[in-house]
Design a protein around this motif. Structure first.
Motif, PDB file in Angstrom:
ATOM      1  N   CYS A 108       0.827  -1.209   0.000  1.00 52.43           N
ATOM      2  CA  CYS A 108       0.000   0.000   0.000  1.00 52.43           C
ATOM      3  C   CYS A 108       0.861   1.258   0.000  1.00 52.43           C
ATOM      4  O   CYS A 108       0.355   2.355  -0.189  1.00 52.43           O
ATOM      5  N   GLU A 135     -15.224  -6.238   8.088  1.00 54.89           N
ATOM      6  CA  GLU A 135     -15.653  -4.919   8.536  1.00 54.89           C
ATOM      7  C   GLU A 135     -15.777  -3.972   7.362  1.00 54.89           C
ATOM      8  O   GLU A 135     -16.576  -3.051   7.375  1.00 54.89           O
ATOM      9  N   ARG A 186      -6.377  -7.988   3.635  1.00 54.76           N
ATOM     10  CA  ARG A 186      -5.473  -6.903   3.980  1.00 54.76           C
ATOM     11  C   ARG A 186      -4.467  -7.376   5.017  1.00 54.76           C
ATOM     12  O   ARG A 186      -4.833  -7.934   6.038  1.00 54.76           O
ATOM     13  N   ARG A 192      -2.277  -6.138   7.707  1.00 59.19           N
ATOM     14  CA  ARG A 192      -2.141  -4.881   8.440  1.00 59.19           C
ATOM     15  C   ARG A 192      -1.993  -5.189   9.922  1.00 59.19           C
ATOM     16  O   ARG A 192      -1.881  -6.354  10.316  1.00 59.19           O
ATOM     17  N   ASP A 193      -2.023  -4.152  10.694  1.00 58.06           N
ATOM     18  CA  ASP A 193      -1.847  -4.261  12.134  1.00 58.06           C
ATOM     19  C   ASP A 193      -0.572  -5.057  12.439  1.00 58.06           C
ATOM     20  O   ASP A 193       0.489  -4.688  11.971  1.00 58.06           O
ATOM     21  N   ASP A 194      -0.755  -6.154  13.170  1.00 61.78           N
ATOM     22  CA  ASP A 194       0.451  -6.915  13.519  1.00 61.78           C
ATOM     23  C   ASP A 194       0.900  -7.826  12.394  1.00 61.78           C
ATOM     24  O   ASP A 194       1.920  -8.492  12.498  1.00 61.78           O
ATOM     25  N   LYS A 254       1.694  -7.036   9.261  1.00 65.31           N
ATOM     26  CA  LYS A 254       2.114  -6.222   8.122  1.00 65.31           C
ATOM     27  C   LYS A 254       3.043  -7.012   7.221  1.00 65.31           C
ATOM     28  O   LYS A 254       3.606  -8.020   7.596  1.00 65.31           O
ATOM     29  N   SER A 286      10.565  -2.114   4.528  1.00 65.29           N
ATOM     30  CA  SER A 286       9.889  -1.820   5.782  1.00 65.29           C
ATOM     31  C   SER A 286       8.597  -2.622   5.831  1.00 65.29           C
ATOM     32  O   SER A 286       8.126  -3.126   4.806  1.00 65.29           O
ATOM     33  N   HIS A 287       8.064  -2.717   7.022  1.00 61.41           N
ATOM     34  CA  HIS A 287       6.776  -3.396   7.145  1.00 61.41           C
ATOM     35  C   HIS A 287       5.673  -2.406   6.826  1.00 61.41           C
ATOM     36  O   HIS A 287       5.589  -1.341   7.418  1.00 61.41           O
ATOM     37  N   VAL A 288       4.850  -2.778   5.885  1.00 64.80           N
ATOM     38  CA  VAL A 288       3.823  -1.864   5.413  1.00 64.80           C
ATOM     39  C   VAL A 288       2.516  -2.625   5.296  1.00 64.80           C
ATOM     40  O   VAL A 288       2.482  -3.848   5.344  1.00 64.80           O
ATOM     41  N   GLU A 289       1.459  -1.867   5.131  1.00 61.03           N
ATOM     42  CA  GLU A 289       0.186  -2.508   4.842  1.00 61.03           C
ATOM     43  C   GLU A 289       0.212  -3.013   3.416  1.00 61.03           C
ATOM     44  O   GLU A 289       0.868  -2.433   2.544  1.00 61.03           O
ATOM     45  N   GLU A 310      -2.203  -5.380   0.330  1.00 57.63           N
ATOM     46  CA  GLU A 310      -3.427  -6.057  -0.072  1.00 57.63           C
ATOM     47  C   GLU A 310      -3.043  -7.340  -0.770  1.00 57.63           C
ATOM     48  O   GLU A 310      -2.234  -7.339  -1.690  1.00 57.63           O
TER      49      GLU A 310
END
Lengths: 669, 805
Positions: free
Chosen positions: B577, B602, B629, B631-633, B635, B643-646, B648
């Protein structure tokens, strides 16, 4: 106080990591992409927020060496910054999930806000009311009163905040100058619009969702009265929304790829946009046919910052994923019909920028050499460099050579267990030490590692993690004296090496359950400052404190089991009594001596040894020589080098999981 | 299976379609055939054929009656909670393209077994025949094949068996069950098992067998001194036939064991001779000649096989082969075409061309030939063996005329002579000898050659083999479906054929040749079949050969019909993302697991949620492909951002299999107690056709060929995985669906009996539902399906013939 180091904080589930960055004392150039830029027209300063975690202040009036100052307090990408209060206060949002309040003129950090639970991606500033909104991947928008933030002190640290929850990660945010309308763009692919009463106690009210984009909304701009909104999306389009009609009134397809950055002039007649296709366009909002390709960058564009001239904006700063920031003139951009719709053939109005703030290189690739002490890296400019982890220094810049070749060239047949991890996200080498493996690397000599220890350490076994920790906390008074079991203190052993004093150290506490990370950054040399001492006494994890303050270094050495058989293997596996065990660091030489003494000279030895104990040392040396002359060891039919240790043999020659099997054979000379 | 063979040797399946032709053929050739058969040891198969002819007429009358008794669809006996096995087997049987693939694989196994035997013979002269059965997965293929064969025979004999007091047409899958249990002990015991798991296992074993077979074959081929595969192939065929006979323990074997060696030698000689002759001749003519020989060989082989064991082949393949042959005809043989004004002639020429192709491309890849023979066999099974043979001969004759080289003619003549000379022995031998003689001008030389130097190049052996089949062809042609009742008769036939060939020479037109041929046939044996029929059959044969040829070009080619049918590819795309770079990984899948309950994300829009809570299969599938997705933990570490990113993560179907298997995840451990696998009985409405799933197509994809049609369902009734009952519903393809010109269906007899209808296969019981009532059941209107749908099978909405491999 004395026992603080030992698990003072509930260490149950907490995972504490100690990290440090290998860097120069002053990092004058952006090391990585620049996520955000802000221009202070009064002081003619430019602030850049980099992925290297540093906010730098540049003097736009000098082109030679514009670097003024660094604002270093974040420990991860700085994603956005805003200048408030006519350039006096700056807020910054970072992937370390904090928002920091800075005195922009001084460049000092005034406060740290930690309400967000994930990366803070964007900020928006309402100039008229001095309100800043922040949002990020935790799907939450916070509103802050800047004046209040500026008044924060260590004693008065209550902040009023109002917040709103979105449904998905927020990547863009905008607020109009009077602070009445707030818009956010998210992976929901919609623009959420809120009305904000001036510090309305109910907080912002969700008034509409603007749907139409087919991908993440990455950039937003609101006009002054909050009736129109521009949005740029990963679907490659820019949309103009009428908030009154709650619908999209125009769609601009000027980019070939995602739109990541938007700016509009104050009259909201022209939109400037940049994105993944590396181009910056100026498009007339009323007549989209009037569009101009301003420039073409070399990397995807992350942010645009307009600079006001005498009448209207006359230049623009462009930040990209590259570390260089460029200023492009807008003067010659008249509203003209571009005529062509084929983006391929359009030439930008400018090919040379007004001015350039040069960036540095960032490390893109690394390779940990087998000695687990040296790291080879390759940066964005294809320079290869050699670093030493123990001394936290650059050893050698090898220039533009082949990375792979260099790795091959420096291959050593040595096996040392992993004891640290490497991270490149800020474009510099960050070394993480974890409790799980930091003490796993023992070596019998650190001479090979480029460190000349005092002579008394010549042949001692050394734990790399332990020694490095001691060097990192060299200035922490608690590490100067060991505290033994009885509470008595004794002098600590001398340090074998030290790290540069400017080395930033980070104690990163992470609650396993809820992911709330807590960081405590400090510089190596600051560990003896009083406030820092106090913090450190609380923050230093028990596993590090054990070795630093209590000398409770567990001496457990990994044992390795192996069989010793005569070569060639007669086919009869000797009884299991021959299963031997030794430290995995023991060198083949020692095993050869063992073979020589215990196996071959067994008969002779009995009388011999009891005889002269006087010149024992001499004898030992002799034996070593003799043994080497008469015996050699093999593994997998490969003759072993006497200096190799057993774990190396197991790793590089045995290559199996089962017990190591060694063969010895006599040399007849 | 053995029982079944004994019970129903004849390939009755073809009756409905070909009955007329068969009858005609039989009329003309009956006598001779019968004689041949008796001579050679009375193959049961051939006898059956005789019976068939009678039966066929009966069938026509009886059909209506029989329906009312027990559906003429074979069922499977429950051997103690083995309905999970039965349901899967039934579905596979009705899976388009599965049976032909199995047939090919089976033929391949037989061939490799021959190859190995030959290998053994060459090396040690020892009769150590190590069957491939030691490989369990190969064993499984054989058992599966035999099981289906049994079922087919049951169905063919339905009219006889299905009296009012017979309750079912069940076959016992005991052997198959045993071997599956050997392969995977999980399926032991009498508990219920997961049909889906079994399906996966069976398919993976089939795949294993294909792999193993390929390796074995490669090894065997490498060992052979002469690497000319074609020759070997022929040998293989020959040997395989013998082996089959052996393995089946049928006294019908034409060749007694001792004879086999002789035959081989002879055949080798003949082949060598053929090759020699051909080489000097013009390439084209040579090819033609070879082709002819091949045809001959193929035909006899096919006949032999057919008589012994009727095999099912795919229509699709036939179609393909036909198409290919046509193309080949157009391209390759202008000459032959010229000659053949009549449809017969064209067909023949086609066949020739096909043969030529074969020879040209790979002078006899063993595999190809085998497959070809198999197909041919199938066709011959149809009951027109005699006619086919005659036609083949005629073709050869024509070609000779066309090809026109005296050498060829001479060969034929020689063949005649040889036949006469060698008549003393078995017909086959004679024929082989003849062929050999024809080729080399003197049988004695050839034979002597071979005998003197048994260790000669394998190529020679191969050649011999080919010739042998050719001879066999001749014989067969001479004496149609029934094996050579008397050696003389076949000889006579051959002579006739030869005469035809000789007399017209080049000048004779294809038409003439055909005419002559047809009379020859009729003369030799009073064949009921009209020449046209014969031609058609020939076409089939040819086409099948072509198909085989085309599909198998290399010496050791791996068959992988399981992959071709069931394997799809999906792309796992991860998009960062931050920098929006995509990382794509392509993965294979054999089935799609569809969650029965969609966890409402959600992010899903409110409106959608409100739409309806009824879970429709289509929706479930789209839920499966929804974007996930990171995300959160959780990633994603982006290589570009370092780097750790969000991110899809999305699933896209890149290549969809011809057979799409949807597995409804009805059993979940998540809900309920520990270790307790509960079943979700939610209703899932099942569409008869699936929309396009390709990610590249626009969302409403209008292309009908991207759609999928439901053809089978496995349902499960019961509460837990280890209990309950499985049964399957299968759709009998209507002929239009299967492919326009499909000459015949191979294993799936019911195809013709209940076109377009649905069969409910409940162990021993089979019930027939017409399309409408089934639809009603599917929608739960009138009555309902037994059990809840568990595994759904869709096939591509295109003719099977287009599922190119």
């Amino acid at each position: 106080m004395s026992s603080l180091g030992r698990g003072s904080v509930g260490q149950g589930k907490k995972k504490v990591q100690i990290s440090f960055i290998i860097r120069d004392e002053v990092e004058k150039y952006n090391r990585s992409g620049v996520n955000a830029i802000q221009h202070d027209p009064d002081l003619k300063r430019l602030y850049s927020a980099g992925r290297d975690s540093i906010i730098r202040i540049w003097d736009t009036r000098t082109k030679k060496d514009p670097y003024l100052k660094s604002m270093e307090h974040h420990i991860d990408w700085v994603n956005d910054i805003v200048l408030c209060c006519r350039g006096r206060i700056m807020l910054s949002a970072s992937s370390d999930s904090t928002i920091k309040v800075w005195n922009a003129h001084e460049g000092t950090c005034m406060a740290t806000l930690r309400p967000h639970r994930d990366y803070v991606k964007c900020l928006a500033y309402a100039k008229d009311v001095e309100v800043v909104a922040s949002a990020g991947l935790d799907k939450t928008i916070y509103l802050w009163d800047v004046e209040e933030l500026a008044a924060l002190t260590s004693t008065n640290n209550n902040v009023k905040e109002s917040k709103v929850h979105e449904k998905s990660s927020i990547y863009s945010l905008a607020i109009n100058p009077p602070g009445t309308i707030l818009a956010c763009g998210s992976t929901e692919k919609a623009v959420g619009v809120y009305s904000v009463g001036v510090m309305d106690t109910r907080g912002p009210q969700d008034i509409m969702r603007l749907k139409g984009h087919t991908d993440n909304v990455r950039a937003l701009v609101l006009n002054r009265d909050g009736t129109q909104c521009l949005s740029g999306s990963s679907d490659g389009t820019i949309r103009l929304w009428s908030l009154g009609q709650q619908r999209c009134v125009a769609t601009y397809r000027v980019h070939d790829d995602s739109v990541w950055a938007l700016q509009a002039n104050e009259s909201f007649t022209t939109v400037y946009s940049g994105g993944r296709d590396r181009r910056v366009w100026a498009t007339d909002l009323l007549n989209p046919d009037y569009r101009t390709l301003i420039c073409e960058e070399k990397s995807p564009i992350l942010k645009l910052e307009l600079v006001k001239g005498d009448t209207d904006y006359d230049s623009m700063w462009v930040a990209t994923t590259d570390s260089t920031i460029k200023n492009w003139s807008l003067k010659n951009i008249q509203k003209r019909l571009s005529g062509e719709y084929d983006n391929e053939n359009i030439k930008p109005v400018y090919t040379q920028p007004n001015s350039t703030i040069k960036g540095g290189s960032s490390i893109r690739q690394y390779h940990v050499l087998n000695d687990k002490c040296h790291i080879l890296t390759k940066d964005t400019e294809n320079n290869v460099a050699l670093w030493n982890v123990l001394s936290a220094r650059l050893i050698e810049n090898l220039g533009k050579v082949s990375f792979e070749e260099e790795i091959k060239k420096r291959f050593k047949m040595v096996h040392v267990p992993h004891w640290f991890t490497v991270d490149l996200k800020i474009g510099l080498l960050t070394i993480h030490l974890d409790e799980s493996d930091v003490f796993s690397a023992w070596v019998s000599s650190i001479r090979d590692l480029g460190i000349n220890p005092p002579s008394e350490w010549e042949d001692c076994k050394i734990n790399l993690g332990q020694q490095l920790l001691r060097a990192l906390f060299e200035h922490w008074p608690k590490s100067h004296m060991y505290e033994n079991q009885d509470g008595m203190r004794e002098m600590a052993d001398p340090l074998l090496f030290s790290v540069p004093e400017h080395t930033p150290i980070l104690i990163n506490t992470c609650d396993d359950g809820h992911g709330r990370a807590h960081f405590h950054p400090f510089l190596c040399r600051d560990a003896d400052k009083e406030t820092q001492q106090k913090c450190l006494n609380e923050e230093v994890p028990s596993w590090a404190a054990e070795v630093l303050a209590h000398k409770n270094m567990s001496q457990t050495v990994t044992k390795i089991a192996f069989f010793l058989l005569q070569y060639p293997n007669s086919g009869i596996k000797t009884a299991p009594k021959d299963r031997l065990s030794a430290s995995d660091m023991i060198q083949v030489r020692k095993v050869i001596e063992h073979v020589y003494e215990k196996v071959l000279r067994q008969g002779v030895e009995n009388g011999h040894q009891s005889g002269e104990s006087g010149d024992h040392e001499k004898e030992a040396q002799d034996i070593s020589k003799l043994a080497a002359e008469k015996v050699e060891l093999l593994c997998n039919d490969q003759v072993l080098d006497a200096n190799m240790d057993l774990r190396t043999v197991k790793h590089f020659i045995w290559k199996q999981s089962g017990d190591l099997t060694l063969h010895y054979r006599l040399l007849n000379r | 299976m053995v029982i079944a063979d004994a019970e129903s040797p004849g390939p009755l399946k073809k009756r409905p379609r070909l009955s007329l032709k068969v009858q005609k053929n039989n009329e003309s050739k009956d006598v001779k055939v019968g004689k041949e058969e008796t001579d050679q040891g009375g193959e049961k198969g051939k006898e059956v054929f005789e019976e068939e002819n009678d039966v066929i007429e009966r069938d026509l009358n009886k059909e209506e009656n029989s329906k009312s008794v027990v559906p003429a669809a074979a069922s499977l006996e429950n051997l103690g909670n083995t309905c999970f096995l039965n349901s899967v087997l039934q579905v596979l049987r009705y899976t388009p393209g599965f049976l032909p693939g199995l047939e090919l694989l089976y033929q391949e196994i037989i061939q490799v077994e021959k190859l190995r035997k030959q290998d053994v013979l060459n090396k040690e002269d020892a009769g150590v025949f190590e069957p491939l059965e030691s490989n369990k997965s190969i064993h499984l293929v054989k058992d599966l094949y035999r099981l289906y064969k049994n079922m087919e025979q049951r169905e063919e004999n339905h009219e006889e068996k299905a009296t009012s007091d017979v309750m079912s047409m069940a076959v016992k899958p005991q052997k198959l069950l045993n071997i599956i249990r050997e392969l995977n002990p999980m399926f032991e015991g009498y508990l219920q098992h997961d049909a889906q798991e079994l399906l996966r296992c069976v398919l993976s074993y089939l795949q294993d067998s294909e792999k193993d077979l390929f390796n074995i074959k490669k090894n065997v081929l490498e060992k052979l001194p002469n690497k000319e595969v074609p020759k070997n192939v022929i040998m293989d065929r020959f040997l395989s036939k013998c082996a089959r006979l052996k393995s089946e323990n049928q006294p019908q074997n034409v060749f007694h064991q001792p004879d086999i060696l002789d035959q081989i030698e002879q055949s080798e000689a003949a082949k060598t001779s053929i090759t020699q002759t051909t080489t000097p001749v013009e390439a084209d003519t040579a090819c033609l000649a070879q082709e002819e020989v091949f045809k001959m060989e193929n035909v006899p082989n096919s006949k032999l096989r057919t008589t012994r064991t009727p095999r099912g082949k795919k229509q699709s393949e036939e179609q393909k082969s036909n198409q290919k042959t046509k193309q080949a005809l157009k391209q390759n043989t202008p000459r032959s075409r010229k000659g053949c004004d009549e449809p017969d002639g064209t067909t023949e020429s086609k066949g020739v061309e096909c043969n030529g192709r074969r020879k040209n491309t790979e002078t006899g890849t063993s595999e190809v030939s085998d497959s070809g023979t198999g197909e041919e066999k199938m066709e011959t099974d149809c009951g027109d063996n005699k006619t086919v043979n005659g036609k083949v001969n005629g073709e050869s004759g024509k070609k000779d005329k066309n090809g026109k080289q005296q050498t060829i003619l001479g060969m034929f003549q020689n063949q005649k002579a040889g036949k006469r000379l060698g008549m003393s022995r078995t017909i086959l031998r004679n024929s082989t000898a003849k062929s050999g003689a024809a080729c080399q001008t003197s049988d004695g030389l050839v034979n002597g050659h071979c005998r003197d130097e048994p260790g000669l190049g394998k190529t020679e052996d191969v050649v011999k083999c080919k010739s042998a089949p050719a001879l066999a062809n001749g014989v067969v042609s001479g004496s149609p479906s029934k094996n050579q009742s008397s050696p003389r008769k076949p000889v006579v036939k051959l002579e006739k054929c030869d005469r035809v060939c000789n007399s017209p020479l080049k000048s004779v037109s294809a038409q003439l040749a055909t005419q002559k041929l047809s009379p020859c046939k009729s003369g030799s044996s009073p064949s009921k079949g009209s020449p046209r029929d014969a031609k058609q059959r020939l076409d089939f044969v040819v086409t099948s050969e072509n198909k085989v040829l085309n599909s198998i070009n290399l010496k050791a080619i791996k068959t992988n019909f399981i992959e071709d049918l069931f394997l799809g590819k999906m792309m796992l795309r991860t998009k960062c993302c931050e920098c929006e770079n995509c990382r794509e990984r392509i993965e294979d899948f054999h089935d799609i697991s569809v969650p029965v309950r969609v966890e409402k994300t959600e992010e899903s829009d409110d409106e959608e949620k409100e739409e309806d809570s009824d879970s429709c299969l289509r929706k479930l599938m789209f839920a499966f492909t929804e974007v996930e997705r990171l995300r959160d933990d959780n990633k994603y570490f982006c290589d570009t951002c370092l780097s750790h990113v969000e991110a899809e993560r999305s699933l896209h179907y890149q290549g969809l299999p011809n057979i799409l298997t949807l597995h409804l995840k009805r059993f979940s451990t998540s809900s309920g107690m520990f270790g307790y696998v509960s079943k979700i009985n939610d209703h899932v409405s099942i569409p008869l056709s699936l929309p396009c799933l390709r990610y590249k197509c626009p969302s409403p994809c209008s292309r009908p060929d991207h759609r999928y049609l439901l053809y089978a369902i496995i349902t499960h009734a019961g509460v837990t995985l280890t209990s309950g009952h499985y049964l399957s519903y299968v759709h009998v393809p209507s002929n239009q669906v299967q492919g326009r010109e499909s000459p015949r269906h191979f294993l799936s007899t019911p195809t013709r009996r209940y076109p377009g209808q649905w069969l409910e296969c409940d162990d021993e019981t089979v019930r027939v539902h017409d399309e409408e009532s089934f639809l009603g059941m599917l929608q739960g209107e009138e009555g309902s399906l037994m059990g809840t749908p568990y595994v759904l099978f869709y096939h591509r909405n295109t003719p099977v013939s287009t599922w190119s491999v």
